[in-house]
Design an enzyme around this catalytic site. Sequence first.
Site, PDB file in Angstrom:
ATOM      1  N   LYS A 115      42.502  23.023   3.150  1.00 56.25           N
ATOM      2  CA  LYS A 115      43.928  22.464   2.807  1.00 56.25           C
ATOM      3  C   LYS A 115      44.824  23.200   3.789  1.00 56.25           C
ATOM      4  CE  LYS A 115      45.918  20.863  -0.994  1.00 56.25           C
ATOM      5  NZ  LYS A 115      45.161  20.013  -2.145  1.00 56.25           N
TER       6      LYS A 115
HETATM    7  N1  GLU Z   1      46.147  16.140  -1.737  1.00 54.84           N
HETATM    8  C1  GLU Z   1      45.005  15.431  -2.415  1.00 54.84           C
HETATM    9  C2  GLU Z   1      43.880  16.439  -3.146  1.00 54.84           C
HETATM   10  O1  GLU Z   1      44.605  17.640  -3.459  1.00 54.84           O
HETATM   11  C3  GLU Z   1      44.095  14.601  -1.606  1.00 54.84           C
HETATM   12  C4  GLU Z   1      43.297  15.224  -0.493  1.00 54.84           C
HETATM   13  C5  GLU Z   1      42.436  14.244   0.463  1.00 54.84           C
HETATM   14  O2  GLU Z   1      42.589  13.058   0.500  1.00 54.84           O
HETATM   15  O3  GLU Z   1      41.790  14.594   1.478  1.00 54.84           O
HETATM   16  O4  GLU Z   1      42.919  16.177  -3.706  1.00 54.84           O
END
Ligand code: GLU
Length: 423
Positions: A115
């Site tokens: 993240k």
């Molecule tokens: N931000 C989204 C999540 O928390 C998608 C992450 C992604 O597609 O890599 O799942």
Amino acid sequence: MADNDQVSRGFRLLDCQEASKHHFERAANRLKMKRRLRDWILKPFREISVHLPVVMDDGEIHLFQGYRVQHNNTRGPYKGGLRYHPEVSHDDVRGLASWMTWKTALLGLPLGGAKGGITCNPKAMSEAELERLTRKYTQAISMDIGPSQDIPAPDVNTNEKVMAWMMDEYSKLRGYAPAVVTGKPIDLGGSPGRLDATGRGVAIIIEQWAADNNVPIENGTAVIQGFGNVGYHTAYHLNRAGCRVVGVSDTGACVYNSKGLPVEELIKHKQETGSVKSFPGAETMAPAEVFGLQCDFLVPAALENAIKGDNFEQIKARAIFEAANGPVCPLVEPGLTEMGITIVPDILANSGGVVVSYFEWVQNLQQFSWTAETIDMELKNKMINAYRQVVEKATAEQVSLRLAAYMLAIDKVAWASLVRGAY
Ligand code: GLU
């Protein structure tokens, strides 16, 4: 984003890292996992912290703090969104990164978890400032991301425009590589169905849960907290399935109509006025009142810790579907269970986003595009399959859906770690 000393009606608020650890330890206890293996798979493999000087529109230089936490890549390249928020902390990013690891494992995607976050207030910044900030961040982490290394995507307050800037900046530095990020605009290698994927996935899970629990979706009622990309698309797809969306809130207000809200008109109203507030034909109330509304399906689709000590007792829903990451404070979960409310956990309920991100990445690598129909069908297959596994595990082990989901996910990561070895 919780202050450690913050208490909500006697229940301490956990930040994302603490919340993630809380759920992880309970599942690891159940799996009788040894401490060393726990540390191996819970601690992030790599953490990047950067300071980003950005020239603002007034000519002044502002220093921003950014993070990328690469939690685990045992099952495939690191994968996860990038969040812009004034309160995002390093610890939050650590927790959010681990949630991506469990999510990709649970869904059986050949990906790990990561993240990113930048502490900034995107609502107070111009588009040009956001572009300069995004490009600076991409430059700073460019050696650590890539199509087979780490693949960022949108998250809170980031979107396909931000992904296009990242792809462009990375490609300038390291050669054309659309697969470095997902959630791009379709004409730049994005995928049909990615924009609404998280909301679509939440609706798929709600429909499945409703069918299993004898709540016909056509007679069902839903309440959505948070009317951004995820909240809106969940409401849209539920509405299409015949479900009545009776309440919707954002940071400005909560609107309610027992007969159901026309969600497409509501989003237009929000786009024009900045909030759902004073939507014609609906009763406007304070945002916090959203949790007391009577409904079958309650969908927290904003930030972590939305449901906490001072509001969980008001909830009148049959089930909570975590469209956001970590919206239920773990310490109030036993109380909700006692009230007979089922919680469908984030790592399952909101996984549609990363599933279609995976499809986008695959299409980029194949240099071939799939149709919207294929994507929707594959998304549905993957999500229903994961849902079934979680329900079966919960039934077999007599545990909550959350615990079952964590047990399945961390078992997969632990197995892959041991098979790959540590030599
Ligand atoms: N931000 C989204 C999540 O928390 C998608 C992450 C992604 O597609 O890599 O799942």
